[in-house]
Design a protein around this motif. Structure first.
Motif, PDB file in Angstrom:
ATOM      1  N   ARG A  67      52.287 -36.364  -4.279  1.00 43.38           N
ATOM      2  CA  ARG A  67      51.849 -35.084  -4.525  1.00 43.38           C
ATOM      3  C   ARG A  67      50.602 -34.922  -3.685  1.00 43.38           C
ATOM      4  O   ARG A  67      50.244 -33.654  -3.625  1.00 43.38           O
ATOM      5  CB  ARG A  67      51.862 -34.729  -6.106  1.00 43.38           C
ATOM      6  CG  ARG A  67      52.946 -34.797  -6.938  1.00 43.38           C
ATOM      7  CD  ARG A  67      52.555 -34.885  -8.285  1.00 43.38           C
ATOM      8  NE  ARG A  67      53.894 -34.781  -9.144  1.00 43.38           N
ATOM      9  CZ  ARG A  67      53.920 -33.652 -10.096  1.00 43.38           C
ATOM     10  NH1 ARG A  67      53.249 -33.010 -10.048  1.00 43.38           N
ATOM     11  NH2 ARG A  67      55.310 -33.808 -10.327  1.00 43.38           N
TER      12      ARG A  67
ATOM     13  N   ASP B  78      57.651 -34.608   5.460  1.00 42.90           N
ATOM     14  CA  ASP B  78      58.078 -33.325   4.913  1.00 42.90           C
ATOM     15  C   ASP B  78      57.322 -33.210   3.519  1.00 42.90           C
ATOM     16  O   ASP B  78      57.808 -34.018   2.689  1.00 42.90           O
ATOM     17  CB  ASP B  78      59.335 -33.414   4.933  1.00 42.90           C
ATOM     18  CG  ASP B  78      59.914 -32.096   4.719  1.00 42.90           C
ATOM     19  OD1 ASP B  78      59.193 -30.812   4.632  1.00 42.90           O
ATOM     20  OD2 ASP B  78      61.144 -31.702   4.292  1.00 42.90           O
TER      21      ASP B  78
ATOM     22  N   ALA C 199      57.497 -30.066   1.796  1.00 35.77           N
ATOM     23  CA  ALA C 199      57.853 -28.748   1.262  1.00 35.77           C
ATOM     24  C   ALA C 199      58.504 -28.817  -0.104  1.00 35.77           C
ATOM     25  O   ALA C 199      58.143 -28.224  -1.057  1.00 35.77           O
ATOM     26  CB  ALA C 199      59.133 -28.220   2.272  1.00 35.77           C
ATOM     27  N   ASP C 200      59.351 -29.878  -0.126  1.00 35.61           N
ATOM     28  CA  ASP C 200      59.736 -30.123  -1.684  1.00 35.61           C
ATOM     29  C   ASP C 200      58.759 -30.416  -2.533  1.00 35.61           C
ATOM     30  O   ASP C 200      58.845 -29.937  -3.949  1.00 35.61           O
ATOM     31  CB  ASP C 200      61.190 -30.879  -1.674  1.00 35.61           C
ATOM     32  CG  ASP C 200      62.076 -30.789  -0.877  1.00 35.61           C
ATOM     33  OD1 ASP C 200      62.266 -29.442  -0.798  1.00 35.61           O
ATOM     34  OD2 ASP C 200      63.109 -31.415  -0.405  1.00 35.61           O
ATOM     35  N   ILE C 201      57.810 -31.306  -2.128  1.00 33.63           N
ATOM     36  CA  ILE C 201      56.876 -31.597  -3.243  1.00 33.63           C
ATOM     37  C   ILE C 201      56.093 -30.513  -3.495  1.00 33.63           C
ATOM     38  O   ILE C 201      55.496 -30.325  -4.794  1.00 33.63           O
ATOM     39  CB  ILE C 201      55.928 -32.853  -2.345  1.00 33.63           C
ATOM     40  CG1 ILE C 201      56.740 -33.842  -2.052  1.00 33.63           C
ATOM     41  CG2 ILE C 201      54.577 -33.052  -3.334  1.00 33.63           C
ATOM     42  CD1 ILE C 201      56.059 -34.698  -1.029  1.00 33.63           C
ATOM     43  N   LYS C 202      55.530 -29.772  -2.542  1.00 31.21           N
ATOM     44  CA  LYS C 202      54.851 -28.492  -2.716  1.00 31.21           C
ATOM     45  C   LYS C 202      55.534 -27.415  -3.724  1.00 31.21           C
ATOM     46  O   LYS C 202      54.922 -26.681  -4.637  1.00 31.21           O
ATOM     47  CB  LYS C 202      54.180 -27.893  -1.595  1.00 31.21           C
ATOM     48  CG  LYS C 202      53.223 -28.735  -0.770  1.00 31.21           C
ATOM     49  CD  LYS C 202      52.160 -29.390  -1.566  1.00 31.21           C
ATOM     50  CE  LYS C 202      51.582 -30.309  -0.925  1.00 31.21           C
ATOM     51  NZ  LYS C 202      50.385 -31.192  -1.437  1.00 31.21           N
ATOM     52  N   SER C 203      56.760 -27.211  -3.199  1.00 28.14           N
ATOM     53  CA  SER C 203      57.521 -26.420  -4.367  1.00 28.14           C
ATOM     54  C   SER C 203      57.719 -26.923  -5.800  1.00 28.14           C
ATOM     55  O   SER C 203      57.497 -26.049  -6.788  1.00 28.14           O
ATOM     56  CB  SER C 203      58.852 -26.482  -3.757  1.00 28.14           C
ATOM     57  OG  SER C 203      59.748 -25.648  -4.487  1.00 28.14           O
ATOM     58  N   GLN C 204      57.934 -28.289  -6.110  1.00 24.48           N
ATOM     59  CA  GLN C 204      57.561 -28.461  -7.365  1.00 24.48           C
ATOM     60  C   GLN C 204      56.374 -28.536  -7.961  1.00 24.48           C
ATOM     61  O   GLN C 204      56.305 -28.068  -9.110  1.00 24.48           O
ATOM     62  CB  GLN C 204      58.108 -30.135  -7.070  1.00 24.48           C
ATOM     63  CG  GLN C 204      58.119 -30.753  -8.709  1.00 24.48           C
ATOM     64  CD  GLN C 204      58.794 -31.964  -9.139  1.00 24.48           C
ATOM     65  OE1 GLN C 204      59.789 -32.205  -8.240  1.00 24.48           O
ATOM     66  NE2 GLN C 204      58.711 -32.501 -10.252  1.00 24.48           N
TER      67      GLN C 204
END
Length: 181
Positions: free
Chosen positions: A46, A154, A156-161
């Motif tokens: 994260r 990448d 993007a998924d981490i920041k979205s969560q």
């Protein structure tokens, strides 16, 4: 049988860090100056930014003086003092919960007299609990073995969560703040 004195730890950085420097970081971090890691790889990811590395280590805890915290008044007071660069614990390793991201705001609220220390501690107890480990001595650094570094490209998924988790946290924070009125 696995050696129970060996723990696997992770550290996120723009660099591959094979030889950590315990004197490099901030003096006013949660557990004072040291090299910070976590046994929770998902949490460390994260903190990653694009094109950063998750450095993987093993720490041999045998013979180390380790101070462990749980979320408590003692933990809060220790962090509060360290944020003022007054480290009162002399240990090789400090283990405990990571203070949530609003600790600076909470400490400011305490200083202003708006909240009591008990109310502030209640705010710091909400949200998920992750563990951090601060390597504080050269002895502990000598027992920390770098294993490898994994590049993160990448995020993007981490920041979205993270954004979703932050929304839940902010709602819980607001609910508790409203209960103080």
């Amino acid at each position: 049988m696995k050696d129970e004195t060996i723990i696997k730890l992770y550290h996120s950085s723009k660099l591959i860090i094979q030889n950590p420097d315990i004197y490099y970081g901030r003096k006013n971090a949660d557990f004072g100056q040291g090299f910070y890691l976590s046994p929770d790889k998902d949490f460390v990811v994260r903190w990653a930014t694009a094109n950063s590395y998750i450095n993987v280590y093993e720490l041999d805890t045998d013979g180390l003086d380790i101070h462990k915290f749980i979320r408590s008044k003692e933990w809060f007071e220790y962090i509060f003092e360290n944020r003022r660069t007054h480290d009162s614990i002399n240990a090789d390793v400090i283990v405990g919960p990571i203070a949530n991201d609003i600790i600076f705001d909470t400490m400011g609220i305490i200083s202003s007299g708006f909240l009591t220390a008990e109310q502030s501690l209640e705010l710091l107890m909400i949200g998920p609990q992750y563990t951090q480990i601060a390597i504080k001595s050269e002895k502990a650094v000598a027992q920390l073995k770098w294993i490898l570094a994994e590049q993160i490209t990448d995020i993007a998924d981490i920041k979205s969560q993270l954004k979703l988790e932050e929304e839940v946290y902010q709602n819980e924070f607001a609910k508790i703040m409203n209960s103080f009125e």
